[in-house]
Scaffold this active site. Structure first.
Site, PDB file in Angstrom:
ATOM      1  CG  ASP A   1      43.204   8.337  29.634  1.00  0.00           C
ATOM      2  OD1 ASP A   1      43.514   7.140  29.516  1.00  0.00           O
ATOM      3  OD2 ASP A   1      43.103   8.913  30.738  1.00  0.00           O
TER       4      ASP A   1
ATOM      5  CG  HIS B   1      43.427   4.810  32.265  1.00  0.00           C
ATOM      6  ND1 HIS B   1      43.456   6.186  32.125  1.00  0.00           N
ATOM      7  CD2 HIS B   1      43.718   4.567  33.564  1.00  0.00           C
ATOM      8  CE1 HIS B   1      43.765   6.740  33.283  1.00  0.00           C
ATOM      9  NE2 HIS B   1      43.929   5.781  34.179  1.00  0.00           N
TER      10      HIS B   1
ATOM     11  CG  ASN C   1      47.639   5.981  41.754  1.00  0.00           C
ATOM     12  OD1 ASN C   1      46.979   6.938  42.142  1.00  0.00           O
ATOM     13  ND2 ASN C   1      47.401   5.379  40.611  1.00  0.00           N
TER      14      ASN C   1
ATOM     15  CB  SER D   1      43.393   7.706  36.914  1.00  0.00           C
ATOM     16  OG  SER D   1      44.674   7.778  36.371  1.00  0.00           O
TER      17      SER D   1
END
Length: 378
Positions: A130, A163, A254, A317
């Protein structure tokens, strides 16, 4: 040939991944490359990718395709993004102060607290590929182990986006007194920084992140990102990690699509995750349908953020990090479980969700940590 293709100009260049036909061909090339120092004064122009017997380099635009008996294929190194979570409170991150708020709704929804009587995920290593992690966050203290910064190997994988810290908190935050608890509060997070501060990486960065996870013997790889294009390089890396028994979990995307999900979640070796809102309803933004293996809470999820703060985000996520946490709980009790065992157990013990059309085929359900552990005989 490669020296000419790389050239010295930085104008109109594209990154490419060059695959060798065999391991020995790759090894021979790397040995020759090390000896050819005068041709390549800057060694960083070529990045070795041992897990797939390939290299990544930037070549001049319009250069004729390299043809050599040792080369299997050349693929463009394309960008990939974290699955853009929507920030609900971008100006005022949600700062939690009371212990009563310590368990976010998603962690409660999947019955993780009931499972903590049996296990909290101790000794399970999770590679979070990430944007890095906030080393100073009090809720992650004691939960962060060795990682890597693939953008600058001389630096720690410090999060400059948020994130990765959010994902890590949902998996393993462990501050009951004044912060939050994640799904597996004794699991270890190994931050693999492959994404920059904008949440963007290249396929080659992801491949090298998977390579690092393999060599450092992760049990789980969390991949909360995706792209539309299939990458042979990424698939090879995923397949090799899967063969070695590493469980790979990825977010589906998404866009609210009924029948299509992103890569790498679309690969069969990966556990693909969709997002639910409260009441086990599939979140409106979540991709859905028969390509989803399992669902988990992903709407308005509170977790750790930069500068000791907390943020509420929505996205597949966030759902993916719940699944990685549940798998950590399962592996503590039954470390011999294979990735295939885990995928089928998650599905078998899931709870029905609403929001799927009947024609979508097999209905994946929402994860239930307690039912999964009971099924393991605890």
């Amino acid at each position: 040939m490669l020296h000419e293709a790389i050239g010295s100009s930085r104008v109109a260049e594209k990154r490419h991944i060059i695959h060798f036909k065999t391991r020995s061909a790759y090894t021979r090339f790397m040995a020759a490359f090390e000896e050819a120092g005068e041709l390549f004064p800057v060694k960083s122009v070529i990045r070795p990718m041992k897990i797939i017997h390939a290299i990544c380099c930037t070549m001049k635009s319009g250069f004729p395709p390299l043809q050599h008996p040792s080369i299997r294929l050349i693929e463009e190194d394309i960008p990939i993004r974290v699955h853009a979570a929507r920030i609900r409170h971008p100006q005022q991150p949600v700062l939690l102060r009371q212990a009563g708020n310590s368990i976010p709704w998603g962690v409660k929804q999947i019955k993780a607290p009931e499972a903590w009587k049996e296990t909290r995920g101790s000794r399970i290593r999770i590679g979070v590929v990430d944007t890095g992690i906030d080393y100073s966050h009090p809720d992650l203290r004691g939960r962060i182990s060795r990682g890597i910064n693939l953008l600058n190997r001389s630096l720690l994988p410090t999060d400059d986006n948020g994130h990765g810290t959010h994902i890590s908190g949902t998996i393993a935050a462990s501050n009951r007194s004044s912060g939050i608890l994640g799904v597996a509060p004794l699991a270890m997070i190994h931050p693999v920084k492959a994404f920059d501060n904008n949440g963007t990486a290249y396929v080659s960065d992801i491949v090298m992140g998977i390579d690092w996870c393999v060599h450092n013997r992760m049990h789980i790889i969390n991949m909360s990102f995706g792209m539309k294009n299939r990458s042979k390089s990424l698939h090879d890396a995923v397949r090799n990690a899967h063969k070695l028994g590493i469980v790979i979990v990825a977010s589906s995307g998404n866009e609210g699509k009924q029948s299509s999900i992103d890569y790498p979640a679309r690969f069969s070796q990966v556990i693909s995750v969709g997002a639910t809102a409260p009441n086990r309803k599939i979140a409106s933004f979540s991709n859905k349908g028969r390509s989803i293996d399992i669902y988990a809470p992903g709407d308005k999820i509170k977790s750790t953020w930069l500068q000791h703060k907390y943020m509420e985000l929505s996205g597949t996520s966030m759902a993916t990090s719940h699944i990685s946490g549940v798998i950590a709980l399962m592996l503590t009790i039954r470390p011999e479980l294979t990735p295939g065992d885990i995928k089928s157990l998650l599905q078998k013990t899931s709870n029905p969700v609403t929001g799927l059309k009947s024609r979508s085929g097999i209905r994946a359900g929402e994860v239930d940590a307690m039912r999964a552990l009971r099924h393991l005989g605890t």
